[in-house]
Design an enzyme around this catalytic site. Structure first.
Site, short mmCIF file in Angstrom:
data_model
loop_
_atom_site.label_atom_id
_atom_site.label_comp_id
_atom_site.label_asym_id
_atom_site.label_seq_id
_atom_site.Cartn_x
_atom_site.Cartn_y
_atom_site.Cartn_z
N ASP A 21 0.76 -1.25 0.12
CA ASP A 21 0.04 -0.11 0.11
C ASP A 21 0.79 1.31 -0.08
O ASP A 21 0.30 2.24 -0.09
CB ASP A 21 -0.81 -0.11 1.35
CG ASP A 21 -0.38 -0.18 2.49
OD1 ASP A 21 0.98 0.08 2.57
OD2 ASP A 21 -1.09 -0.38 3.44
N SER A 22 2.38 0.92 -0.01
CA SER A 22 3.24 2.24 -0.14
C SER A 22 2.75 2.71 -1.59
O SER A 22 3.42 3.95 -1.75
CB SER A 22 4.57 1.68 -0.17
OG SER A 22 4.58 0.45 -0.72
N GLU B 85 8.63 -3.72 11.08
CA GLU B 85 9.09 -2.20 10.46
C GLU B 85 9.60 -1.56 11.57
O GLU B 85 8.68 -1.15 12.63
CB GLU B 85 8.07 -1.86 9.82
CG GLU B 85 8.35 -0.50 9.11
CD GLU B 85 7.45 0.06 7.97
OE1 GLU B 85 7.58 0.82 7.45
OE2 GLU B 85 6.48 -0.65 7.78
N LYS C 87 -0.73 -9.72 3.06
CA LYS C 87 -0.16 -8.92 4.13
C LYS C 87 -1.15 -8.23 4.86
O LYS C 87 -1.74 -7.44 4.37
CB LYS C 87 1.01 -8.37 3.78
CG LYS C 87 1.70 -7.75 4.89
CD LYS C 87 3.07 -7.04 4.74
CE LYS C 87 3.02 -5.69 3.95
NZ LYS C 87 2.11 -4.65 4.87
N GLU D 191 -1.78 -5.78 8.53
CA GLU D 191 -0.72 -5.13 9.73
C GLU D 191 -1.60 -5.22 11.00
O GLU D 191 -2.93 -5.30 11.10
CB GLU D 191 -0.66 -3.63 9.48
CG GLU D 191 -0.04 -3.15 8.25
CD GLU D 191 0.07 -1.54 8.09
OE1 GLU D 191 -0.43 -0.85 9.05
OE2 GLU D 191 0.52 -1.14 7.02
N ASP E 177 -0.75 -6.35 -0.30
CA ASP E 177 -0.97 -5.67 0.92
C ASP E 177 -2.55 -5.63 1.20
O ASP E 177 -3.23 -5.29 0.13
CB ASP E 177 -0.53 -4.25 0.93
CG ASP E 177 0.49 -4.19 2.25
OD1 ASP E 177 0.41 -4.97 3.19
OD2 ASP E 177 1.23 -3.21 2.01
#
Length: 275
Positions: free
Chosen positions: A44-45, A182, A113, A115, A83
């Site tokens: 999502d960067s 991270e 992925k 978070e 993501d």
């Protein structure tokens, strides 16, 4: 040979390091894949490095799927991880499974992925139960930037470090195949890596993790809006690209491009008929 979640686990078991990078399109995915990378994350960067946003929060499931499709076509050997964007798994377990399924079924990802720690364990379990591999993500989780009060290193106090370690164990128990760490202190990441049996992938978490991941624009010097402390620039492609474009502009302006070798010809007899 195609990298799988079994490949990642085999690497950890044998003490071999796992390499990952982000990618968002066919051309770059092909270059990265042909270089021998183990895994590619459609992160999502993309909200920041592709869309120009200040954070990742605006990225949608459909955008991740769109970019995953492009990456999938270019990467034949890397493990493809997509993501799960902000609020695509937070509202309910059912919504989490539905969106994860879309990324696999429509995007062609090999895994997803997401978070978070204890708060998303139910979602991780449900997605894994749906036969979808899950990569966890702890530490500085960009989707929580507002809750953290900015992009800050996590796990610096004893209490915070213990919470990260416990969350990592919970994520492993929930069935995840790997965890991204991270912006976590190196020693804390080392403890987590030793205490869980699944691979840890570091980004700003030291070299004791089982693998590393970076945003490719960062490590190739293509994104200079902000350069994180943990980034090593292996090239300065941004400067090289600007120089090449400026040369192109100059040659177009003076008429030296295109040359005859860049142009197509017509038979002289056919040409004469046009006059």
């Amino acid at each position: 040979m195609k990298n799988t979640i079994a490949t990642f686990q085999e690497f950890k078991n044998k003490g071999k390091k796992i390499s990952m990078l982000t990618a968002y399109d066919y051309s770059m995915a092909k270059i990265i894949d042909e270089s021998g990378i183990n895994g590619i994350l459609i992160g999502d960067s993309l909200g920041m490095v592709i869309k120009g946003e200040e954070d990742t929060l605006s990225v949608t499931v459909d955008e991740i799927i769109y970019h995953t499709k492009s990456v999938k076509k270019g990467a034949k050997n890397a493990l493809i991880v997509s993501d799960m964007p902000f609020l695509s798994y937070h509202t309910s377990v059912e919504e989490a499974v539905k969106n994860a399924g879309k990324m696999i079924k429509e995007g062609g990802a090999n895994a997803v992925k997401l978070e978070g720690g204890a708060s998303v364990i139910k979602q991780i379990k449900a997605i894994v139960d749906a036969q979808i591999p899950v990569m966890g993500h702890l530490g500085l989780t960009p989707q929580s930037v507002n809750a953290f009060g900015g992009f800050k290193i996590q796990g610096k106090s004893e209490e915070a470090a213990k919470r990260l370690i416990e969350d990592a164990k919970l994520i492993e128990d929930a069935g995840a195949f790997a965890i991204v760490l991270e912006c976590v202190p190196k020693k804390v990441a080392e403890i987590i890596t030793k205490e869980i049996s699944i691979p840890t992938i570091g980004i700003g978490a030291g070299n004791e993790c089982d693998g590393q991941i970076l945003v490719y624009q960062d490590m190739l010097g293509m994104f200079d809006d902000f350069i994180p402390k943990f980034v090593k620039q292996y090239a300065n492609l941004g400067a090289q690209m600007r120089e090449a474009i400026q040369i192109y502009i100059g040659e177009v302006g003076e008429g030296s491009f295109p040359q005859d070798k860049h142009s197509f010809k017509i038979d002289e007899k056919e040409l004469q008929k046009l006059y």
